[in-house]
Design an enzyme around this catalytic site. Sequence first.
Site, PDB file in Angstrom:
ATOM      1  N   SER A 139       0.855  -1.072  -0.174  1.00 17.93           N
ATOM      2  CA  SER A 139       0.040  -0.022  -0.045  1.00 17.93           C
ATOM      3  C   SER A 139       0.922   1.261   0.030  1.00 17.93           C
ATOM      4  O   SER A 139       1.784   1.398   0.580  1.00 17.93           O
ATOM      5  CB  SER A 139      -0.906   0.045   1.007  1.00 17.93           C
ATOM      6  OG  SER A 139      -1.615   1.312   1.372  1.00 17.93           O
ATOM      7  N   TYR A 152      -2.683  -1.900  10.035  1.00 21.76           N
ATOM      8  CA  TYR A 152      -2.914  -2.025   8.594  1.00 21.76           C
ATOM      9  C   TYR A 152      -1.703  -1.269   7.932  1.00 21.76           C
ATOM     10  O   TYR A 152      -0.974  -2.030   7.236  1.00 21.76           O
ATOM     11  CB  TYR A 152      -3.923  -1.526   8.153  1.00 21.76           C
ATOM     12  CG  TYR A 152      -4.187  -1.359   6.637  1.00 21.76           C
ATOM     13  CD1 TYR A 152      -4.522  -2.734   5.961  1.00 21.76           C
ATOM     14  CD2 TYR A 152      -3.798  -0.313   5.805  1.00 21.76           C
ATOM     15  CE1 TYR A 152      -4.483  -2.751   4.666  1.00 21.76           C
ATOM     16  CE2 TYR A 152      -3.906  -0.396   4.582  1.00 21.76           C
ATOM     17  CZ  TYR A 152      -4.097  -1.461   3.740  1.00 21.76           C
ATOM     18  OH  TYR A 152      -4.026  -1.644   2.405  1.00 21.76           O
TER      19      TYR A 152
END
Length: 257
Positions: A139, A152
């Site tokens: 990400s 996350y």
Amino acid sequence: MKITGNTILITGGTSGIGRALAEAFHDRGNRVIITGRREDLLEQITAGRPGMAGLPLDLADPDSVRRVQAEVQTCFPELNVLIANAGISRAEDMTAETWDASDAQAIIEINIFGVLRVTAAFLPLLKRQQDATIMATSSALAFVPRADFPAYCASKAFLHSWLQSLRHQLSGFPIEVLELSPPYVQTELTGVGQASDPRAMPVDVYLSEVMDLLERKHHARGEVLLERDFARRWAERDGQYDVIFDAMNPAKKRRSP
């Protein structure tokens, strides 16, 4: 990475970016195997796509990984591309009296150990191929985090570092190691609201740009990253980390004791 003529296994291939990748690669003449926990979705997606197969897989269950590994070795011994895409995301409020580590543990189990398990399972098979690729979905938040998604973002930072080490260790094998680092995309990763959030990039637009980067082999250092995310990628190098972090994470009001 070749764009056609591959046999590709994609984890988390029943929704979001994983499904879009599966369909894009299938449209380009690849044999694609998608995995996920919901057998009904696997059957629904593969029904209208000859040459696409679906295998139930729970990345949190080592026995499930071993079963899929054995089936792939038997039925798809030519497997030459692994896309470790499955992941989960949850917001966490560490200031709450009820906060504990359960959400972080679940995220680490799938986003980190899930990638490690599936890579370990299929690496021996990939080593036998003449031209292989491992791609994991990280990400852009690996570079500058959203503080309300701490575990996350940290899991993606782990993957960014780990993939660099994997790439270095496999440099003597014909295996390309790629890191896919999406921006904020219209999927249901954080809930149904994200799928329609106008601030998020439409999945089809994102996939079009990704496939173009792959076709042109335009991914320096093995990072498949859109130009719009270069500022975050190089924020610390360019002396912009604090500015970008603050813009992404508005200051909270100080609580009274």
